[in-house]
Design an enzyme around this catalytic site. Sequence first.
Site, PDB file in Angstrom:
ATOM      1  N   GLU A  58       0.814  -1.218   0.000  1.00 39.37           N
ATOM      2  CA  GLU A  58       0.000   0.000   0.000  1.00 39.37           C
ATOM      3  C   GLU A  58       0.847   1.267   0.000  1.00 39.37           C
ATOM      4  O   GLU A  58       0.568   2.225  -0.722  1.00 39.37           O
ATOM      5  CB  GLU A  58      -0.940   0.016   1.206  1.00 39.37           C
ATOM      6  CG  GLU A  58      -2.081  -0.981   1.153  1.00 39.37           C
ATOM      7  CD  GLU A  58      -1.701  -2.376   1.586  1.00 39.37           C
ATOM      8  OE1 GLU A  58      -2.533  -3.298   1.495  1.00 39.37           O
ATOM      9  OE2 GLU A  58      -0.547  -2.551   2.033  1.00 39.37           O
TER      10      GLU A  58
ATOM     11  N   GLU B  37     -16.250   1.440 -12.407  1.00 44.23           N
ATOM     12  CA  GLU B  37     -16.370   0.391 -13.428  1.00 44.23           C
ATOM     13  C   GLU B  37     -17.170  -0.736 -12.820  1.00 44.23           C
ATOM     14  O   GLU B  37     -16.845  -1.242 -11.742  1.00 44.23           O
ATOM     15  CB  GLU B  37     -14.991  -0.115 -13.869  1.00 44.23           C
ATOM     16  CG  GLU B  37     -15.085  -1.257 -14.889  1.00 44.23           C
ATOM     17  CD  GLU B  37     -13.728  -1.854 -15.250  1.00 44.23           C
ATOM     18  OE1 GLU B  37     -12.761  -1.080 -15.396  1.00 44.23           O
ATOM     19  OE2 GLU B  37     -13.645  -3.097 -15.374  1.00 44.23           O
TER      20      GLU B  37
END
Length: 509
Positions: free
Chosen positions: A194, A313
Amino acid sequence: MFIFLLLGATTVVAALVERGVSPIAVDKDVPESAGAAVLHPFVSFSIEFSSFPDFAGNLSQPNDFSNRLLDNLADLQGVKPYIRVGGNTQDLALYDANLKTSINGTVVPSLSTDYPSIIYIGDSYFESYKTWPRTKFSHGFNLGKNGTTGMKTLLATVPLACKALKDGKLAYWELGNEPDLFVDYPVRPADWNEKSYVDEWLSKTKVIKRQLRKSCPELATENDYKYIAPSFAGLTNSLDPFKVWQVGLNDDHDIGLNSMHNYIGGADEPGVTLAQTLMNHTSTVHSVAQHVNLSRILNEQGLSKDIPYILGETNSLYHQGKPGLSNSFGAALWGVDFNLYCASQSIRRTHMHQGTNYRYASWQPIQTNKATIGTKAPYYGNVMVAAMLRGGEDSGHEGDNSQVQVVHLPMAHETEAAYAAYFPPPSASYAFRLSDISAKSLSVQRLMANGSDAITGISWDGWSYNYELEMGAPVRLANVTIGEKVDIDSQGEVEVTVPYSSAVILSLS
């Protein structure tokens, strides 16, 4: 069976009246369980980067078919769908200054037969942004390609993209598609975490902003320079979406929308059927629940406060859908249920993903050896959602004029779904207190038109003075209410409702 209800702010205009069926309890006022007001426009699309020239065409051959379908949705919901140009192929596309065509793609069957895996784009690729009037776009930059080649593409395409998206066409930027899968592809090492992602994202967005300041400084302002991010494929892959916010994804305060991706299932998963997957309301609830939970936690921790959560999406079955399922009428019904459920859970916008030859696409934009050009079943689901979540004209700011809120109405069976949409009436009410008047009512005369920008269709108290009717002589219009009165109560008060962009006179009868 799917049931959909549409409510006004104060009046039920549709209801279940089937004999032998218990009525659904619906509040006339917006209940606390309603989702946050949807962003306007709610119905939007994501188009695969490599397919965008097919969908939009170019300046010499614009795809008028695609544009007409988008205009249809604008007629229903008030604004054209926002278009996100991205997907897997945005992280494969490299810039070639010598390329004479918009895109040169090579399909590698071992990787995918649905889109090219080796892609070069030229200057004319960006013409496609100019073919659809009154449309706003998000452009996806390549994050997947690292090193010198990737940086050269980034530096070269920022000026091309910004010049194509000037003059009100830009919605947001995007850097990278589903980077939580980069380790799996693999385009990043196994120890890429991350912190690695956030450091790279912050570094490259700074590069983009520097390029914008050189080429399109008006798009580098605080209001216009915004991203949709992190655009993760899911919540359980190699990168944790909560942690990327925690380690500083929005340190530069340039994320406009918290964008995640979602598919209800996989095209190749065993047991995927219409009855058990797409037309099963429980599967929709389970799929959306993970996003509701992430959004709640991020807000509680103050990490994405005031940043709307969207699905940048989404569609039915990943791997571009399954024939007989994703292109069926059942998929259109699923699209209505899924989108309205998202709206009821404060997911503020959805971008339904599209691609050339994709089985779940709402339309096939061109003729190919795999598919016939035409409107497909899922588009009709888009139409119904747009009609239910209608709003006003776009103000240029997210959600400024959309107060549509959706409530999920619990049903007994997982094959049923019901929703109520609430929207404020486009009017205001005014109360007046009259003294020393014995009349019981007042007459109402209205100056009306279809909006403040109307140049025709204007009337006064039901009269038209148009030349084309009687050369300016007054003509009483049959489609305008006349003889309206409002009552004066025992306290001498009278109340009148005035639609926005109109005027009214109250007078003694």
